[in-house]
Design a protein around this motif. Sequence first.
Motif, mmCIF file in Angstrom:
data_model
loop_
_atom_site.group_PDB
_atom_site.id
_atom_site.type_symbol
_atom_site.label_atom_id
_atom_site.label_comp_id
_atom_site.label_asym_id
_atom_site.label_seq_id
_atom_site.Cartn_x
_atom_site.Cartn_y
_atom_site.Cartn_z
ATOM 1 N N TYR A 122 -40.168 -0.483 13.028
ATOM 2 C CA TYR A 122 -41.078 0.495 13.814
ATOM 3 C C TYR A 122 -41.092 0.156 15.242
ATOM 4 O O TYR A 122 -41.455 0.886 15.956
ATOM 5 C CB TYR A 122 -42.105 0.919 12.953
ATOM 6 N N ARG A 123 -41.114 -1.500 15.218
ATOM 7 C CA ARG A 123 -41.802 -2.090 16.638
ATOM 8 C C ARG A 123 -40.623 -2.000 17.513
ATOM 9 O O ARG A 123 -40.963 -1.916 18.578
ATOM 10 C CB ARG A 123 -42.379 -3.171 16.118
ATOM 11 N N TYR A 124 -39.366 -2.399 16.921
ATOM 12 C CA TYR A 124 -38.344 -2.566 17.970
ATOM 13 C C TYR A 124 -36.869 -1.713 17.456
ATOM 14 O O TYR A 124 -36.542 -1.262 18.423
ATOM 15 C CB TYR A 124 -38.023 -4.014 17.654
ATOM 16 N N TYR A 125 -36.603 -1.672 16.443
ATOM 17 C CA TYR A 125 -35.420 -1.232 15.990
ATOM 18 C C TYR A 125 -35.230 0.380 16.323
ATOM 19 O O TYR A 125 -34.333 0.720 16.396
ATOM 20 C CB TYR A 125 -34.957 -1.586 14.458
ATOM 21 N N ILE A 131 -31.103 3.754 21.997
ATOM 22 C CA ILE A 131 -30.302 3.103 22.934
ATOM 23 C C ILE A 131 -29.024 3.050 22.246
ATOM 24 O O ILE A 131 -28.008 3.356 23.061
ATOM 25 C CB ILE A 131 -30.637 1.545 23.040
ATOM 26 N N MET A 132 -28.828 2.994 20.829
ATOM 27 C CA MET A 132 -27.350 3.416 20.353
ATOM 28 C C MET A 132 -26.883 4.744 20.514
ATOM 29 O O MET A 132 -25.816 4.838 20.931
ATOM 30 C CB MET A 132 -27.630 3.277 18.862
ATOM 31 N N ALA A 133 -27.720 5.679 20.555
ATOM 32 C CA ALA A 133 -27.421 7.004 20.990
ATOM 33 C C ALA A 133 -26.813 7.286 22.366
ATOM 34 O O ALA A 133 -26.056 7.975 22.602
ATOM 35 C CB ALA A 133 -28.375 7.928 20.737
ATOM 36 N N LEU A 134 -27.447 6.473 23.242
ATOM 37 C CA LEU A 134 -26.971 6.403 24.711
ATOM 38 C C LEU A 134 -25.670 6.066 24.538
ATOM 39 O O LEU A 134 -24.891 6.443 25.646
ATOM 40 C CB LEU A 134 -27.983 5.533 25.522
ATOM 41 N N PHE A 178 -27.672 10.269 17.627
ATOM 42 C CA PHE A 178 -29.126 9.774 17.421
ATOM 43 C C PHE A 178 -29.323 10.202 15.963
ATOM 44 O O PHE A 178 -29.778 9.611 15.072
ATOM 45 C CB PHE A 178 -29.922 10.480 17.972
ATOM 46 N N ILE A 179 -28.910 11.549 15.703
ATOM 47 C CA ILE A 179 -29.091 11.932 14.015
ATOM 48 C C ILE A 179 -28.734 11.057 13.051
ATOM 49 O O ILE A 179 -29.400 10.586 12.078
ATOM 50 C CB ILE A 179 -28.927 13.374 14.039
ATOM 51 N N SER A 180 -27.388 10.835 13.370
ATOM 52 C CA SER A 180 -26.614 10.034 12.394
ATOM 53 C C SER A 180 -27.097 8.569 12.064
ATOM 54 O O SER A 180 -27.355 7.803 11.281
ATOM 55 C CB SER A 180 -25.267 9.907 12.541
ATOM 56 N N HIS A 181 -27.473 7.907 13.530
ATOM 57 C CA HIS A 181 -28.202 6.639 13.084
ATOM 58 C C HIS A 181 -29.428 6.711 12.403
ATOM 59 O O HIS A 181 -29.903 5.800 11.767
ATOM 60 C CB HIS A 181 -28.198 6.015 14.651
ATOM 61 N N GLN A 182 -30.090 7.522 13.079
ATOM 62 C CA GLN A 182 -31.786 7.903 12.389
ATOM 63 C C GLN A 182 -31.674 8.013 10.879
ATOM 64 O O GLN A 182 -32.401 7.504 10.397
ATOM 65 C CB GLN A 182 -32.387 8.998 13.198
ATOM 66 N N THR A 183 -30.720 9.023 10.778
ATOM 67 C CA THR A 183 -30.885 9.467 9.068
ATOM 68 C C THR A 183 -30.329 8.082 8.410
ATOM 69 O O THR A 183 -31.063 7.669 7.243
ATOM 70 C CB THR A 183 -29.658 10.571 8.727
ATOM 71 N N PHE A 184 -29.374 7.520 8.793
ATOM 72 C CA PHE A 184 -28.951 6.158 8.057
ATOM 73 C C PHE A 184 -30.039 5.108 8.038
ATOM 74 O O PHE A 184 -30.165 4.631 6.840
ATOM 75 C CB PHE A 184 -27.653 5.613 8.658
#
Lengths: 241, 165
Positions: A122-125, A131-134, A178-184
């Motif tokens: 929650y603090r960093y990742y 940033i990954m979605a960018l 973003f959705i795919s990274h976030q969901t995983f």
Amino acid sequence: MKTFDLENFKDAWRNEASFSGKNLTDQKITAYLTASTNDLYSFFRKGLLFDIIFKLGLFTAILVLTYIYPGHGILNLIDILSILIIIISIGWQIYVLKKLPDRHESEFKVADTLQRYLHYFYRYYLLSVYIMALSAVLFFIIGSNHYFLIKYNQLPSFDSEDIMVLSAGILLSFGLSFISHQTFSKFRIGQAEQTLEDIREDDIDDLRIAYVNTRRKRWTRFFGFAIIVGVIILIILLLKT
Amino acid sequence: MSGSQDIQTEFIARIKNHQGILHKIGFVYAADDVSREDLYQEMVLQLWKSYPSFKGKSAFSTWMYRVALNTAITLTRKRRIFGGDLMEKHSVFDADQSMNQSEDLKILYQAISTLNNVEKAIIMMWMDDKSYLEIAETFGISVQNVSVKLVRIKKKLGEKIKSLQ
């Protein structure tokens, strides 16, 4: 119905035949030592490293584009902007990578281990997920530039429909990535949260959860705003061509 | 033979000597042979990575038990594209796998399989005669909390066993 006293089963448990198997051979154990791990530490580390390498690839692609097609005013602006985003993003990802908690720090206390990883998430990742979605947005923009330059030898002048399509492409690439990274990530972290909840049960701090939710909303608003501003700048730049 | 090879040989010998611990944890946490194999691999790998931190302050078996159990509880499960998690939260281990098991023992194992991952670990440690302090230190919770949890788990098991009998 007979009573069931667990104390009576301790001996049976300790002498259970299934536990005295010798099927783990030298060869098998040696093979395990070289296998890849599936723990949270590796999950975070692999995600960050992959993104850094991907962004370095995009950086190289921009350099190639600038070398082959020098002197395009608008293109140079987009390139400079992209390079700036890539450098800042890679800097952040390296910072987050360095903050990754060492797997041995917790002296193997389960609650501490999980708490440390949840705090890290929650603090960093979580910010790193944006940033990954960018990377997907940059891939779309740089890829489009490559396409236009190879096909037309210059950036064509766009009409309002083209700009709509490009803007939709940018938003879609960001959103889907973003959705795919976030969901995983949520799937993995959700399991850790559930286990910590099972350990602490009634001790879960409601204030901590509220704090985390507030932070998450704040970052979502910030990035939503940043993306809108980014798209507006891009539209202005494209309209000037 | 180099120093690192010596250490690896020593490590493998120790794991082989105490592999019963891994079998116990695999038995309780993995639902099938595939996920059990995954779990063995993960436990051995984490033990190897943590091995430099083993200073011999406690018995190797105690240290191994703790690291392996920590790995099993904190291991996030792989998601299959179809068909759910590779290691289900409530794994149902094969209570018939030992021909020597009494009917009561089979019922007990079935009841344990319905507990959550944390409860399984606590009851497993208790069955192995680990002290409340050892259990508390493994989880990073208080001894009182362990005591409360054990009462709750035993009650839960009792109810489950009654329904299975």
